[in-house]
Scaffold this motif. Structure first.
Motif, PDB file in Angstrom:
ATOM      1  N   UNK A  18       0.825  -1.213   0.000  1.00  0.00           N
ATOM      2  CA  UNK A  18       0.000   0.000   0.000  1.00  0.00           C
ATOM      3  C   UNK A  18       0.854   1.254   0.000  1.00  0.00           C
ATOM      4  N   UNK A  19       0.366   2.276  -0.658  1.00  0.00           N
ATOM      5  CA  UNK A  19       1.077   3.555  -0.682  1.00  0.00           C
ATOM      6  C   UNK A  19       1.188   4.139   0.723  1.00  0.00           C
ATOM      7  N   UNK A  20       0.131   4.000   1.492  1.00  0.00           N
ATOM      8  CA  UNK A  20       0.144   4.509   2.849  1.00  0.00           C
ATOM      9  C   UNK A  20       0.174   3.338   3.816  1.00  0.00           C
ATOM     10  N   UNK A  21       1.355   3.101   4.329  1.00  0.00           N
ATOM     11  CA  UNK A  21       1.534   2.027   5.303  1.00  0.00           C
ATOM     12  C   UNK A  21       2.401   2.564   6.427  1.00  0.00           C
ATOM     13  N   UNK A  22       2.077   2.104   7.609  1.00  0.00           N
ATOM     14  CA  UNK A  22       2.771   2.520   8.820  1.00  0.00           C
ATOM     15  C   UNK A  22       3.162   1.249   9.544  1.00  0.00           C
ATOM     16  N   UNK A 102     -17.115   6.681   2.800  1.00  0.00           N
ATOM     17  CA  UNK A 102     -16.618   6.296   1.478  1.00  0.00           C
ATOM     18  C   UNK A 102     -15.224   6.850   1.235  1.00  0.00           C
ATOM     19  N   UNK A 103     -14.683   7.625   2.185  1.00  0.00           N
ATOM     20  CA  UNK A 103     -13.351   8.198   2.035  1.00  0.00           C
ATOM     21  C   UNK A 103     -12.248   7.158   2.228  1.00  0.00           C
ATOM     22  N   UNK A 104     -12.582   6.000   2.829  1.00  0.00           N
ATOM     23  CA  UNK A 104     -11.625   4.901   3.004  1.00  0.00           C
ATOM     24  C   UNK A 104     -11.996   3.819   1.994  1.00  0.00           C
ATOM     25  N   UNK A 105     -11.106   3.551   1.050  1.00  0.00           N
ATOM     26  CA  UNK A 105     -11.416   2.526   0.044  1.00  0.00           C
ATOM     27  C   UNK A 105     -10.828   1.170   0.399  1.00  0.00           C
ATOM     28  N   UNK A 106      -9.709   1.147   1.110  1.00  0.00           N
ATOM     29  CA  UNK A 106      -9.097  -0.119   1.536  1.00  0.00           C
ATOM     30  C   UNK A 106      -8.353   0.124   2.842  1.00  0.00           C
ATOM     31  N   UNK A 129      -5.813   3.042   1.867  1.00  0.00           N
ATOM     32  CA  UNK A 129      -5.929   3.950   0.733  1.00  0.00           C
ATOM     33  C   UNK A 129      -7.340   4.497   0.746  1.00  0.00           C
ATOM     34  N   UNK A 130      -7.503   5.619   0.065  1.00  0.00           N
ATOM     35  CA  UNK A 130      -8.816   6.233   0.092  1.00  0.00           C
ATOM     36  C   UNK A 130      -9.068   7.116  -1.100  1.00  0.00           C
ATOM     37  N   UNK A 131     -10.082   7.927  -0.934  1.00  0.00           N
ATOM     38  CA  UNK A 131     -10.423   8.914  -1.945  1.00  0.00           C
ATOM     39  C   UNK A 131      -9.260   9.900  -2.073  1.00  0.00           C
ATOM     40  N   UNK A 132      -9.188  10.651  -3.175  1.00  0.00           N
ATOM     41  CA  UNK A 132      -8.085  11.609  -3.341  1.00  0.00           C
ATOM     42  C   UNK A 132      -7.901  12.543  -2.143  1.00  0.00           C
ATOM     43  N   UNK A 133      -8.980  13.029  -1.558  1.00  0.00           N
ATOM     44  CA  UNK A 133      -8.839  13.923  -0.405  1.00  0.00           C
ATOM     45  C   UNK A 133      -8.258  13.178   0.801  1.00  0.00           C
ATOM     46  N   UNK A 134      -8.625  11.916   0.964  1.00  0.00           N
ATOM     47  CA  UNK A 134      -8.061  11.103   2.047  1.00  0.00           C
ATOM     48  C   UNK A 134      -6.573  10.897   1.817  1.00  0.00           C
TER      49      UNK A 134
END
Length: 166
Positions: A18-22, A102-106, A129-134
């Motif tokens: 994932x692009x965003x992982x911690x 709906x801002x969280x897609x995965x 991952x989420x919507x562009x704003x997320x």
């Protein structure tokens, strides 16, 4: 309950890609089996992961792959989860099947546990991952979010020390 939105049916590979992982690690003053006792305790989650207000197991024990639960969080966020893996004392992972926004897609998490001389070491990885704003918010807030996630792990270690004094 809030309107729920389907999340992408990601698997364990998403947690690593994932692009965003911690990902953070902490030493826990408890055995791996004791740590999993904490994980199984719905009332323990809000004590260490302070964004969580309530956990409801929606599958009966014993827990395993396919187990489900619902997690309620600050701000009214609700996530329905399914466990991908459950290997007591070693590893567990889960993903959102649905979310109240709906801002969280995965969204998925992985917990890897290794025994140590003083208890165990937990590596916790959260991926989303989420919507562009997320995604923009995640990019901007990444350092603060990671600080908060490290704090959660310190709180988990303190909870274990209280629950299982040496």
């Amino acid at each position: 309950m809030a309107t729920m939105h389907q999340c992408q049916p990601v698997d364990a590979a998403f947690i690593d890609s994932a692009r965003f992982r911690f990902s953070n690690s902490v030493d826990i003053p408890a055995t791996p089996a004791q740590l999993f006792e904490i994980f199984e305790d719905a009332d323990a989650w809000p004590r260490w992961a302070r964004v969580i207000t309530r956990v409801v197991w929606t599958s009966p024990p014993p827990y395993g792959p396919g187990t489900t639960r619902t997690v309620h969080m600050l701000g009214g966020l609700v996530g329905k989860e399914v466990f991908l893996d459950w290997d007591p004392g070693r590893h567990m992972s889960f993903r959102f099947t649905e979310c109240s926004t709906s801002l969280v897609s995965a969204f998925a998490e992985s917990y890897d546990v290794e025994p140590t001389a003083g208890g165990c070491r937990l590596t916790w990885t959260l991926a989303l991952s989420g919507a562009p704003s997320t995604n923009l918010s995640l990019a901007l807030l990444r350092p603060a979010l990671n600080w908060g996630f490290r704090r959660f792990l310190r709180d988990l270690s303190a909870l274990a020390a209280t629950r299982y004094p040496a």
